[in-house]
Write an enzyme that holds these catalytic residues in place. Structure first.
Site, PDB file in Angstrom:
ATOM      1  CG  ASP A 336       5.082  -5.343   4.841  1.00 11.73           C
ATOM      2  OD1 ASP A 336       5.412  -4.244   5.277  1.00 11.73           O
ATOM      3  OD2 ASP A 336       5.800  -6.357   4.892  1.00 11.73           O
TER       4      ASP A 336
HETATM    5  P1  ATP Z   1       5.153  -4.360   0.367  1.00 13.00           P
HETATM    6  O1  ATP Z   1       3.866  -3.733   0.005  1.00 13.00           O
HETATM    7  O2  ATP Z   1       4.985  -5.696   0.926  1.00 13.00           O
HETATM    8  O3  ATP Z   1       6.108  -3.457   1.073  1.00 13.00           O
HETATM    9  P2  ATP Z   1       6.360  -4.354  -2.276  1.00 13.00           P
HETATM   10  O4  ATP Z   1       6.506  -5.703  -2.878  1.00 13.00           O
HETATM   11  O5  ATP Z   1       5.528  -3.372  -2.984  1.00 13.00           O
HETATM   12  O6  ATP Z   1       5.914  -4.696  -0.897  1.00 13.00           O
HETATM   13  P3  ATP Z   1       9.160  -4.169  -2.414  1.00 13.00           P
HETATM   14  O7  ATP Z   1       9.282  -5.635  -2.385  1.00 13.00           O
HETATM   15  O8  ATP Z   1      10.067  -3.314  -1.610  1.00 13.00           O
HETATM   16  O9  ATP Z   1       7.747  -3.708  -2.023  1.00 13.00           O
HETATM   17  O10 ATP Z   1       9.257  -3.735  -3.925  1.00 13.00           O
HETATM   18  C1  ATP Z   1       9.413  -2.385  -4.284  1.00 13.00           C
HETATM   19  C2  ATP Z   1       9.320  -2.222  -5.762  1.00 13.00           C
HETATM   20  O11 ATP Z   1      10.386  -2.923  -6.397  1.00 13.00           O
HETATM   21  C3  ATP Z   1       8.043  -2.801  -6.371  1.00 13.00           C
HETATM   22  O12 ATP Z   1       6.999  -1.888  -6.360  1.00 13.00           O
HETATM   23  C4  ATP Z   1       8.484  -3.124  -7.775  1.00 13.00           C
HETATM   24  O13 ATP Z   1       8.412  -1.962  -8.583  1.00 13.00           O
HETATM   25  C5  ATP Z   1       9.935  -3.500  -7.618  1.00 13.00           C
HETATM   26  N1  ATP Z   1      10.094  -4.968  -7.553  1.00 13.00           N
HETATM   27  C6  ATP Z   1       9.594  -5.797  -6.631  1.00 13.00           C
HETATM   28  N2  ATP Z   1       9.953  -7.064  -6.880  1.00 13.00           N
HETATM   29  C7  ATP Z   1      10.723  -7.053  -7.980  1.00 13.00           C
HETATM   30  C8  ATP Z   1      11.409  -8.056  -8.741  1.00 13.00           C
HETATM   31  N3  ATP Z   1      11.401  -9.339  -8.434  1.00 13.00           N
HETATM   32  N4  ATP Z   1      12.099  -7.648  -9.852  1.00 13.00           N
HETATM   33  C9  ATP Z   1      12.132  -6.365 -10.182  1.00 13.00           C
HETATM   34  N5  ATP Z   1      11.524  -5.380  -9.519  1.00 13.00           N
HETATM   35  C10 ATP Z   1      10.812  -5.696  -8.421  1.00 13.00           C
END
Ligand code: ATP
Length: 910
Positions: A336
């Site tokens: 990740d």
């Molecule tokens: P990783 O790299 O660990 O997979 P990530 O945090 O980029 O993680 P996700 O957690 O699946 O991946 O998040 C995907 C997208 O959702 C993010 O890029 C962001 O745009 C949105 N997002 C993440 N957290 C939140 C939140 N708390 N509220 C609103 N949108 C969010």
């Protein structure tokens, strides 16, 4: 405490009572218990865990040590010597059996303890509300009456009566066998409802697959439904791996073969050479003792346990032992991004509205900083859209900021906390925001829909929705965009260009939107976002890569391990961060959408040239693992969410995050990272390779010694000559010096070049051609050294006792020198620095020297083992034999290295 709380609350049934009644009967409320009540209830009801199956008792473990073929042979020999009145032999054999059993007993006990301690590190946690505060505690500290918050991926920590539930789905297969998740609510059900129909209850051990809920604990520990069914948890895992099983099968066969050879030797000596049966019997005992690697299984187990312990001390907690072996063979790590490869310390750096482009000054969570346009500080209150955007981002938010001295810390999601910091920089007061715009409902963030929405009302009677989420998703949802002239239709093309711009700098982009609603019911539904949502703008956040991850990625590349980033983030952000981390192929990104367009065969081909996967959903991870495995790779994959569990199970080494990971992910994983850090994965792989090498070294060390000894005896019997070493002396060597020396190999810190060669093949056989050659060659050297010394001193007129003492000491000296050869499997062992990497080797050698001096010079040992003191000249000769053997083996290593380099050069040339 009232009467019914003193009685067991566990006897009651709760599903037909209203949630208010349940809370009041449990003398609790929605703000939870206070610490004093918790303390009292812990005393009264005990901790919240199932009774553990008791480990094997000390006596049982002791007997398990005795339950071993070679020990039976030795005990039979001891009995026979006693019957014949050979009391010295009897006592020596008995002493050696006792010593060996004790060493095995103590070491195995230590290994079991070490593993138990590691299991404790994985104790499950629960989120509770106590005295109105949300806390994360160890699940065994829960008591009846505690208020627990349930979120996706949580394992329900106790039996609970729900008092609120929003889209809460629970998978109850452990109790009902039904693997489809059930939707829960907080309304009471009929009193005769069966377990599966009690929709207002959640039961310990079941899994939250989606939604949110709050419940009050009604039963803990053995009184829960799962406790009633299973009674106890058995967490005793055998200290074994496929390789160890393979070795123990091999050593059992070896024992049998040696017994047959023993039988043949007996027949040969007794019938052909007319040696008396008693004497022949003792010789056969000698052959058996010489040939069977008695200490090997124990040493391998200990090596494994030490490896697991070392990994745990470096934040990699092994949940399933075979993973230790697999880690050494990993050829691809899929990781990740957020928090694993990056620091997960977010700072808002850019805000973009339809009117302006703002930069935000200041790093970390401290509110020191300001908003600028073209490097000129601005008064934020004069920028209406910006203020509204920051306000929405701050209230559509579950995090908090804590001030500790001069430090500001994030509580909850770091990205959300960064938005609070941005709001503070624009002079908002967080308490006032909460007071003025109380929240009425929420659609929590979920990776499936990628946004979060909250419903608020202000004190002027207006309701509005605040939304933040992945920008592509929000632009799709929004009908309008806010401009200084009012709301106009959203210009999707414009915003996509802006997103790419911010993302290309490696920033994570989020969009913020709002919508005014009238006369709302108080419940927020997905349909409420269908019409009239107004886009306010974008927020760009920086999350720098971890320095140590950059080093670890380069180390993995050198070790022939590919690193792939699989992230939910935007493609441009992912690609930019990947480039900073030093990943390969960063200009080519496959998104989740692209993946769905590819057939399995196309994907299998595409994964070879792609290292960055963006905007992926958990189901894509499963396809990716399968595609990589189909290409013959051994895949390690990280994950944290409940939906990652299938991919973690499928991966050869599933790795769950210890901090940010859900219980569901941890249960599916082979390994848990205590610090969520990519560098710890690389270290665990290195340790995995070391453990495998150390197992190999222990085998390589012990087998030739056994081989050399048994060949010497067999040769002597065949030639009708006196044995160069008596069976008792062999017993002494194998059970005392060999084990002491081999044990030190378990502590070997790993070779310098451990991460400079390709991973071993998944199906590589431990007993490879090289190993068989080495074992045979070294066995031969041992025979030459030991038997040679015996014959030579005999020819010089030494007595049998003297020659045997020389032979025994030669063998032990050769062992010591051989140990140094074995410590460096492929590289030269000249380096003095290398010698001192594991001081324990010198402790072992020191002990062996002391024991050997005793064996040679102490009068009682002379009586027991028929040994005699030896002079300085012979002592020097013995050491010279050891040195010669050391040099021959180093030469052999050098030749092999030379030949393989030559071969490689030729291969490259052709
Ligand atoms: P990783 O790299 O660990 O997979 P990530 O945090 O980029 O993680 P996700 O957690 O699946 O991946 O998040 C995907 C997208 O959702 C993010 O890029 C962001 O745009 C949105 N997002 C993440 N957290 C939140 C939140 N708390 N509220 C609103 N949108 C969010």
């Amino acid at each position: 405490m009232k009467q019914h709380m003193q009685n067991q609350p566990f006897e009651k049934s709760w599903h037909h009572l209203s949630s208010e009644e349940s809370l009041s009967l449990l003398e609790s409320d929605k703000h939870g218990l206070d610490s004093e009540t918790v303390e009292q209830r812990l005393q009264l009801f005990g901790e919240n865990h199932l009774p553990r199956v008791k480990g094997r008792s000390a006596i049982a473990r002791l007997f398990a040590q005795l339950h071993n073929l070679i020990i039976y042979v030795l005990l039979a020999a001891a009995l026979l010597t006693a019957l014949l009145g050979h009391w010295i032999d009897f006592w020596v054999i008995l002493a050696v059996v006792i010593l060996n059993t004790l060493i095995g007993f103590i070491q195995e006990g230590k290994a079991e303890k070490a593993l138990d301690a590691i299991k404790d590190m994985l104790a499950p946690h629960a989120t509770v509300i106590r005295s109105g505060h949300r806390l994360r505690i160890e699940a065994d500290q829960l008591v009846p009456g505690d208020v627990v918050v349930l979120e996706p991926g949580d394992k329900v920590p106790a039996d609970m009566r729900l008092f609120s539930a929003k889209g809460l789905q629970i998978q109850e297969a452990v109790l009902t066998g039904e693997s489809v998740a059930v939707e829960k609510h907080h309304q009471p059900v009929a009193s005769d409802a069966v377990l599966g129909d009690r929709l207002c209850m959640t039961y310990s051990g079941t899994l939250v697959t989606s939604g949110q809920g709050h419940g009050v604990v009604v039963a803990t520990g053995a009184h829960t439904e799962i406790g009633r069914i299973s009674g106890m948890i058995s967490d005793i895992e055998n200290l074994t791996t496929p390789l160890l099983q393979q070795i123990s099968v091999v050593s059992r066969w070896l024992t049998l073969v040696i017994m047959v050879i023993g039988g043949l030797v007996f027949s040969y000596g007794y019938w052909l050479n007319q040696t008396p049966a008693i004497e022949m019997f003792m010789i056969v005992v000698g052959v058996a003792v010489a040939g069977i690697p008695e200490g090997l299984p124990a040493i391998l187990t200990i090596t494994l346990a030490i490896g697991v312990q070392k990994m745990a001390s470096r934040n990699a907690i092994i949940r399933r032992l075979p993973a230790v072996e697999t880690l050494g063979a990993v050829s691809i790590i899929c990781s990740d991004k957020t928090g694993t490869l990056t620091r997960n310390e977010m700072t808002v750096s850019t805000v973009m509205s339809s009117a302006n482009n703002y930069s935000v000054i200041g790093v970390g969570y401290s509110p020191a900083g300001e908003f600028t346009i073209d490097e000129q500080a601005i008064e934020t209150e004069q920028h209406e859209i910006l203020t509204l955007l920051l306000r929405c981002a701050a209230i559509c938010n579950d995090s908090a900021l804590k001030r500790r001295d001069d430090d500001w810390l994030a509580e909850g999601d770091p990205m959300e906390a960064a938005m609070l910091t941005a709001a503070l920089k624009a002079d908002f007061t967080l308490e006032e925001l909460k007071q003025f715009y109380p929240r009425r409902d929420v659609i929590p963030f979920d990776t499936a829909h990628r946004f979060m929405a909250t419903l608020h009302h202000d004190h002027q009677g207006h309701d509005f929705i605040a939304v933040k989420g992945a920008p592509e998703k929000l632009i799709e949802l929004c009908q309008f965009q806010r401009t200084e002239q009012g709301d106009v239709e959203v210009d999707q093309g414009y915003w996509h260009v802006q997103i790419e711009k911010i993302a290309a700098e490696g920033q994570r982009v989020l969009a913020v939107a709002t919508k005014t609603v009238e006369q709302h019911t108080g419940e927020l539904q997905f349909e409420d976002l269908d019409q009239g949502l107004v886009l306010l703008g974008l927020i760009g956040l920086i999350d720098p890569p971890r320095e140590e991850a950059i080093t670890a990625v380069s180390e993995c590349h050198k070790a022939g391990i590919q690193v792939k980033m699989i992230t939910g983030d935007h493609a441009a952000t992912a690609s930019s961060i990947a480039a900073k981390l030093g990943l390969h192929n960063t200009d080519k990104v496959l998104t989740g959408h692209d993946l769905t367009q590819l057939s399995d065969a196309e994907l299998q081909h595409a994964v070879n040239q792609t290292d960055v996967f963006a905007r992926t959903a958990p189901e894509h991870k499963l396809r990716l693992v399968s595609a990589l495995q189909a290409n013959g790779h051994v895949v390690a994959m990280t994950g944290d969410g409940v939906n990652d569990a299938p991919a973690l199970k499928r991966a050869d080494v599933g790795i769950a995050m210890g901090h940010g990971g859900t219980e569901a992910a941890k249960e599916a994983a082979e390994m848990v990272l205590a610090d969520d850090n990519f560098a710890s994965i690389a270290r665990a792989v290195r340790e995995g390779r070391t453990v495998y090498d150390n197992l190999k070294k222990a085998i390589l060390f012990l087998l030739p010694i056994n081989g050399g000894e048994s060949l010497s005896i067999i040769a002597a019997v065949m030639a009708g000559m006196t044995l160069p070493i008596t069976p008792l002396q062999i017993l002494w060597i194998n059970m005392v010096s060999s084990i002491a020396l081999a044990l030190s190999l378990a502590f070997e810190p790993g070779e310098e070049n451990a991460m400079k060669h390709k991973p071993r093949q998944r199906d590589e056989k431990m007993l490879s051609g090289f190993l068989v050659w080495r074992i045979s060659f070294v066995s031969l050297l041992f025979v030459l050294g030991v038997y040679g010394m015996f014959l030579w001193t005999q020819s010089q007129g030494a007595s049998i006792e003297q020659s045997r003492t020389y032979a025994v000491n030669t063998l032990v000296v050769m062992e010591v020198f051989y140990l140094f050869n074995v410590r460096c499997l492929n590289s030269a062992s000249w380096s003095i620095k290398r010698w001192f990497t594991a001081p324990i080797v010198f402790i072992s050698i020191g002990m062996v020297i002391l024991l050997q001096l005793n064996f040679t010079y102490a009068p009682f040992m002379n009586t027991l083992f028929e040994s005699t003191p030896i002079g300085l000249r012979h002592g020097t000769e013995i050491i010279a034999v050891g040195i010669v053997m050391y040099l021959i083996l180093e030469l052999e290593k050098w030749l092999r290295r030379f030949m393989s380099n030559h071969h490689n050069v030729e291969e490259t040339a052709s």
